[in-house]
Design a protein around this motif. Sequence first.
Motif, PDB file in Angstrom:
ATOM      1  N   VAL A  18       0.841  -1.201   0.000  1.00 43.56           N
ATOM      2  CA  VAL A  18       0.000   0.000   0.000  1.00 43.56           C
ATOM      3  C   VAL A  18       0.873   1.247   0.000  1.00 43.56           C
ATOM      4  O   VAL A  18       0.601   2.213  -0.723  1.00 43.56           O
ATOM      5  CB  VAL A  18      -0.963  -0.012   1.211  1.00 43.56           C
ATOM      6  CG1 VAL A  18      -1.639   1.329   1.394  1.00 43.56           C
ATOM      7  CG2 VAL A  18      -1.993  -1.112   1.055  1.00 43.56           C
ATOM      8  N   MET A  22       0.819   4.033  -2.957  1.00 41.46           N
ATOM      9  CA  MET A  22       0.506   5.435  -2.704  1.00 41.46           C
ATOM     10  C   MET A  22       1.677   6.334  -3.101  1.00 41.46           C
ATOM     11  O   MET A  22       1.483   7.446  -3.586  1.00 41.46           O
ATOM     12  CB  MET A  22       0.156   5.649  -1.223  1.00 41.46           C
ATOM     13  CG  MET A  22      -1.111   4.918  -0.808  1.00 41.46           C
ATOM     14  SD  MET A  22      -2.533   5.287  -1.842  1.00 41.46           S
ATOM     15  CE  MET A  22      -2.948   6.872  -1.235  1.00 41.46           C
ATOM     16  N   TRP A  23       2.874   5.870  -2.911  1.00 46.20           N
ATOM     17  CA  TRP A  23       4.056   6.642  -3.263  1.00 46.20           C
ATOM     18  C   TRP A  23       4.169   6.798  -4.779  1.00 46.20           C
ATOM     19  O   TRP A  23       4.625   7.815  -5.286  1.00 46.20           O
ATOM     20  CB  TRP A  23       5.292   5.967  -2.697  1.00 46.20           C
ATOM     21  CG  TRP A  23       6.540   6.802  -2.758  1.00 46.20           C
ATOM     22  CD1 TRP A  23       6.627   8.155  -2.856  1.00 46.20           C
ATOM     23  CD2 TRP A  23       7.869   6.325  -2.724  1.00 46.20           C
ATOM     24  NE1 TRP A  23       7.927   8.546  -2.869  1.00 46.20           N
ATOM     25  CE2 TRP A  23       8.718   7.430  -2.793  1.00 46.20           C
ATOM     26  CE3 TRP A  23       8.426   5.065  -2.633  1.00 46.20           C
ATOM     27  CZ2 TRP A  23      10.090   7.313  -2.787  1.00 46.20           C
ATOM     28  CZ3 TRP A  23       9.792   4.961  -2.613  1.00 46.20           C
ATOM     29  CH2 TRP A  23      10.617   6.079  -2.694  1.00 46.20           C
ATOM     30  N   PHE A  25       1.755   7.242  -6.798  1.00 47.00           N
ATOM     31  CA  PHE A  25       0.817   8.260  -7.264  1.00 47.00           C
ATOM     32  C   PHE A  25       1.376   9.672  -7.105  1.00 47.00           C
ATOM     33  O   PHE A  25       0.850  10.616  -7.680  1.00 47.00           O
ATOM     34  CB  PHE A  25      -0.515   8.166  -6.514  1.00 47.00           C
ATOM     35  CG  PHE A  25      -1.323   6.965  -6.899  1.00 47.00           C
ATOM     36  CD1 PHE A  25      -1.603   6.689  -8.222  1.00 47.00           C
ATOM     37  CD2 PHE A  25      -1.802   6.106  -5.931  1.00 47.00           C
ATOM     38  CE1 PHE A  25      -2.346   5.585  -8.577  1.00 47.00           C
ATOM     39  CE2 PHE A  25      -2.547   5.005  -6.275  1.00 47.00           C
ATOM     40  CZ  PHE A  25      -2.820   4.738  -7.601  1.00 47.00           C
ATOM     41  N   ASN A  26       2.411   9.838  -6.326  1.00 47.21           N
ATOM     42  CA  ASN A  26       3.024  11.139  -6.117  1.00 47.21           C
ATOM     43  C   ASN A  26       3.699  11.579  -7.420  1.00 47.21           C
ATOM     44  O   ASN A  26       4.523  10.855  -7.961  1.00 47.21           O
ATOM     45  CB  ASN A  26       4.047  11.042  -4.982  1.00 47.21           C
ATOM     46  CG  ASN A  26       4.485  12.392  -4.483  1.00 47.21           C
ATOM     47  OD1 ASN A  26       3.900  13.400  -4.844  1.00 47.21           O
ATOM     48  ND2 ASN A  26       5.498  12.400  -3.648  1.00 47.21           N
TER      49      ASN A  26
END
Length: 114
Positions: A18, A22-23, A25-26
Motif C-alpha cells: 500500500v 501510494m508513493w 501516485f506522487n
Amino acid sequence: MGLLYASIALGMIAACGVFIAMWSFNPAPPSNADVVEGRLRVYETGLPVSLTEMELQAPFGERVLRPAIQRLGRFLEQTMPEPARRRIFLDLHLAGRPGGLSAGDFIAVRYVAT
C-alpha cells in the motif's frame, strides 16, 4: 503461534504494498527545463494557460450547446424515416449548410425550437 507470525508478516507485506502504491501516485518533481519553460511562458503570454483554461475560453455554445444538440440530433435522426431524413439533408445541402448544420443538428434545433 505460527499463524500469528504468518499473519503479521502478511500484514507487513500488505502495508509495504500500500505504501509503494501510494508513493507511486506522487507526481515526479519538475525538471529544471520544465521550470525554465514555465517561467519563459509567463514572460511571453503574461500568465500560464492550462488545458482547462483553454477549454473554458471557448464560447458556451461550442462547449455545451452544440454537443448537446448533436447528441439529440443523432438520436432523433435514427428515429426519423429515411425519406424525410434524406429530404432534410438535400434541403440543407442546397441551402449551403447554414451554420455547418448536419441533418441531425437541424432536426434537433427544430425539435428544441418548437
